[in-house]
Each structure stands twice: as structure tokens, then as C-alpha cells.
Design a protein around this motif. Structure first.
Motif, PDB file in Angstrom:
ATOM      1  N   SER A   9       0.711  -1.173  -0.014  1.00 54.40           N
ATOM      2  CA  SER A   9      -0.096   0.108   0.058  1.00 54.40           C
ATOM      3  C   SER A   9       0.789   1.468  -0.117  1.00 54.40           C
ATOM      4  O   SER A   9       2.056   1.325   0.494  1.00 54.40           O
ATOM      5  N   ALA A  10       0.368   2.578  -0.332  1.00 50.80           N
ATOM      6  CA  ALA A  10       1.238   3.679  -0.429  1.00 50.80           C
ATOM      7  C   ALA A  10       1.501   3.837   0.957  1.00 50.80           C
ATOM      8  O   ALA A  10       2.828   4.462   1.136  1.00 50.80           O
ATOM      9  N   THR A  11       0.789   3.872   1.794  1.00 48.54           N
ATOM     10  CA  THR A  11       1.255   4.184   3.157  1.00 48.54           C
ATOM     11  C   THR A  11       2.296   3.403   3.699  1.00 48.54           C
ATOM     12  O   THR A  11       3.210   3.617   4.656  1.00 48.54           O
ATOM     13  N   ALA A  12       2.276   2.248   3.475  1.00 51.71           N
ATOM     14  CA  ALA A  12       3.414   1.047   3.814  1.00 51.71           C
ATOM     15  C   ALA A  12       4.553   1.363   3.072  1.00 51.71           C
ATOM     16  O   ALA A  12       5.809   1.294   3.950  1.00 51.71           O
ATOM     17  N   VAL A  13       4.655   1.730   1.717  1.00 53.88           N
ATOM     18  CA  VAL A  13       5.792   2.128   1.136  1.00 53.88           C
ATOM     19  C   VAL A  13       6.544   3.576   1.755  1.00 53.88           C
ATOM     20  O   VAL A  13       7.645   3.479   2.119  1.00 53.88           O
ATOM     21  N   ALA A  14       5.547   4.416   2.218  1.00 57.01           N
ATOM     22  CA  ALA A  14       6.283   5.693   2.802  1.00 57.01           C
ATOM     23  C   ALA A  14       6.881   5.166   4.125  1.00 57.01           C
ATOM     24  O   ALA A  14       7.971   5.787   4.328  1.00 57.01           O
ATOM     25  N   ALA A  15       6.170   4.628   4.965  1.00 55.75           N
ATOM     26  CA  ALA A  15       6.467   4.139   6.000  1.00 55.75           C
ATOM     27  C   ALA A  15       7.845   3.459   6.237  1.00 55.75           C
ATOM     28  O   ALA A  15       8.903   3.618   6.972  1.00 55.75           O
ATOM     29  N   ILE A  16       7.915   2.505   5.224  1.00 50.13           N
ATOM     30  CA  ILE A  16       9.315   1.617   5.052  1.00 50.13           C
ATOM     31  C   ILE A  16      10.369   2.582   4.701  1.00 50.13           C
ATOM     32  O   ILE A  16      11.439   2.558   5.431  1.00 50.13           O
ATOM     33  N   GLU A  17      10.154   3.459   3.703  1.00 52.13           N
ATOM     34  CA  GLU A  17      11.249   4.334   3.247  1.00 52.13           C
ATOM     35  C   GLU A  17      11.586   5.265   4.452  1.00 52.13           C
ATOM     36  O   GLU A  17      13.019   5.661   4.384  1.00 52.13           O
ATOM     37  N   ASN A  18      10.691   5.810   5.062  1.00 52.39           N
ATOM     38  CA  ASN A  18      10.992   6.799   6.137  1.00 52.39           C
ATOM     39  C   ASN A  18      11.845   6.123   7.202  1.00 52.39           C
ATOM     40  O   ASN A  18      12.426   6.843   7.606  1.00 52.39           O
ATOM     41  N   ALA A  19      11.534   4.970   7.384  1.00 53.11           N
ATOM     42  CA  ALA A  19      12.622   4.320   8.474  1.00 53.11           C
ATOM     43  C   ALA A  19      13.842   3.757   7.905  1.00 53.11           C
ATOM     44  O   ALA A  19      14.732   3.344   8.560  1.00 53.11           O
ATOM     45  N   GLY A  20      14.251   4.028   6.698  1.00 54.38           N
ATOM     46  CA  GLY A  20      15.358   3.852   5.917  1.00 54.38           C
ATOM     47  C   GLY A  20      15.325   2.545   5.289  1.00 54.38           C
ATOM     48  O   GLY A  20      16.808   2.263   5.034  1.00 54.38           O
ATOM     49  N   GLY A  21      14.388   2.062   5.146  1.00 54.22           N
ATOM     50  CA  GLY A  21      14.329   0.602   4.313  1.00 54.22           C
ATOM     51  C   GLY A  21      14.263   0.781   2.904  1.00 54.22           C
ATOM     52  O   GLY A  21      13.984   1.695   2.470  1.00 54.22           O
ATOM     53  N   THR A  22      13.964  -0.281   2.367  1.00 50.11           N
ATOM     54  CA  THR A  22      13.832  -0.341   1.047  1.00 50.11           C
ATOM     55  C   THR A  22      12.705  -1.331   0.712  1.00 50.11           C
ATOM     56  O   THR A  22      12.291  -2.365   1.462  1.00 50.11           O
ATOM     57  N   VAL A  23      11.886  -1.159  -0.613  1.00 51.50           N
ATOM     58  CA  VAL A  23      10.831  -2.106  -0.921  1.00 51.50           C
ATOM     59  C   VAL A  23      11.191  -2.712  -2.190  1.00 51.50           C
ATOM     60  O   VAL A  23      11.567  -2.052  -3.277  1.00 51.50           O
ATOM     61  N   ASN A  24      10.850  -3.859  -2.124  1.00 52.90           N
ATOM     62  CA  ASN A  24      11.066  -4.802  -3.516  1.00 52.90           C
ATOM     63  C   ASN A  24       9.759  -5.536  -3.544  1.00 52.90           C
ATOM     64  O   ASN A  24       9.401  -6.091  -2.892  1.00 52.90           O
ATOM     65  N   THR A  25       9.112  -5.152  -4.870  1.00 51.54           N
ATOM     66  CA  THR A  25       8.149  -5.853  -5.242  1.00 51.54           C
ATOM     67  C   THR A  25       8.446  -7.430  -6.100  1.00 51.54           C
ATOM     68  O   THR A  25       9.330  -7.169  -7.132  1.00 51.54           O
ATOM     69  N   ILE A  26       8.061  -8.556  -5.630  1.00 53.04           N
ATOM     70  CA  ILE A  26       8.232  -9.681  -6.271  1.00 53.04           C
ATOM     71  C   ILE A  26       7.513  -9.700  -7.641  1.00 53.04           C
ATOM     72  O   ILE A  26       6.345  -9.558  -7.633  1.00 53.04           O
TER      73      ILE A  26
END
Length: 148
Positions: free
Chosen positions: A131-148
Motif C-alpha cells: 500500500s502507499a502508506t506502507a511504502v512511505a513508512a518503510i522508506e521513512n524508516a530507512g528501508g527498501t521496498v522490493n516488489t516480487i
């Protein structure tokens, strides 16, 4: 003890009732089928849902809604669940294998990460959808998002 000496416990087995073996048996004559009609005849088999000519339940009840054959079901996983995983097992990478091994999802599930809860750890998250909120929260914490 030998195999040919084994017998069932006393009173545990009964002889089945033999139907259609003469009037003396008490089950002769119509052989418990009653008089006439389709059910008394040999070879009778009713259709599934047949109610003797009455309008069957599946035709009486109103129909509504639609289920798409192509719908993809996602297993929802919130950020607080990921945070709990990271804290409990000291993970930096949360992927399909990690979620399956820790019992969050089964191997055939498609996972969608949702923005419920708070994420404090820097995580590298891999999932099928975000979800858009999840992507924002993960990136704000310094993490990365990978879509399988």
C-alpha cells in the motif's frame, strides 16, 4: 496369539439385516421400499438437489453478487507484524522465506504489506504488493521496498 485365532470383542459386531428374503424375515414383500413410485423401482437415482418436484432451494433463493474468476487474493500483513518479526528474530531482510518460516504466511500466499502500525527498524521488505502508506513508512524508516 496367532492371526487365525483373533476374533472381535463379544457384542461388537452384528449381522446386517438381509432385505428381500421372503415374508418370514419381516423384510420381504416391498423390501422396505413402500408401494409404487420411482423410489421403489430398481435403478432409481435422484438428481442432486431434487425435492420431489417442489421448486428446489437453490432455485427459490434470490441470487446476487458476482465473484470474478480472475480475482487475486492477497494475504494482508501490517507493518507492526514486520516490526515484531524484526525485533523477535533480529531480521534486516523480510522476504517470502522469512514470513513462511515464521508462520505469517503459507508458501502459496500472495502477500500485501499494509500500513497498519508503526515501523522503527530499517528493513529490506520483499512482497507481492504494497500500500502507499506502507511504502512511505518503510522508506521513512530507512528501508527498501522490493516488489516480487
Amino acid at each position: 496369539m496367532k492371526l487365525h485365532t483373533l476374533t472381535p470383542a463379544e457384542g461388537s459386531t452384528k449381522n446386517r439385516k438381509r432385505i428381500g428374503r421372503g415374508t418370514g424375515s419381516g423384510r420381504g414383500g416391498t423390501s422396505t421400499r413402500g408401494h409404487k413410485g420411482a423410489k421403489s423401482r430398481s435403478g432409481y437415482k435422484s438428481k442432486l438437489g431434487f425435492e420431489g418436484g417442489q421448486m428446489p432451494l437453490q432455485r427459490r433463493v434470490p441470487k446476487f453478487g458476482f465473484k470474478s474468476l480472475n480475482r487475486v487474493e492477497f494475504k494482508p500483513v501490517n507493518l507492526d507484524t514486520l516490526q515484531g518479526l524484526a525485533e523477535q528474530y533480529n531480521l534486516e531482510v523480510v522476504n517470502m522465506e522469512a514470513m513462511v518460516s515464521h508462520g505469517i504466511a503459507s508458501k502459496n500466499d500472495k502477500i500485501k504489506i499494509l500500513g497498519g502500525g508503526e515501523l522503527k527498524s530499517k528493513l529490506d521488505v520483499s512482497a507481492h504488493k504494497f500500500s502507499a502508506t506502507a511504502v512511505a513508512a518503510i522508506e521513512n524508516a530507512g528501508g527498501t521496498v522490493n516488489t516480487i
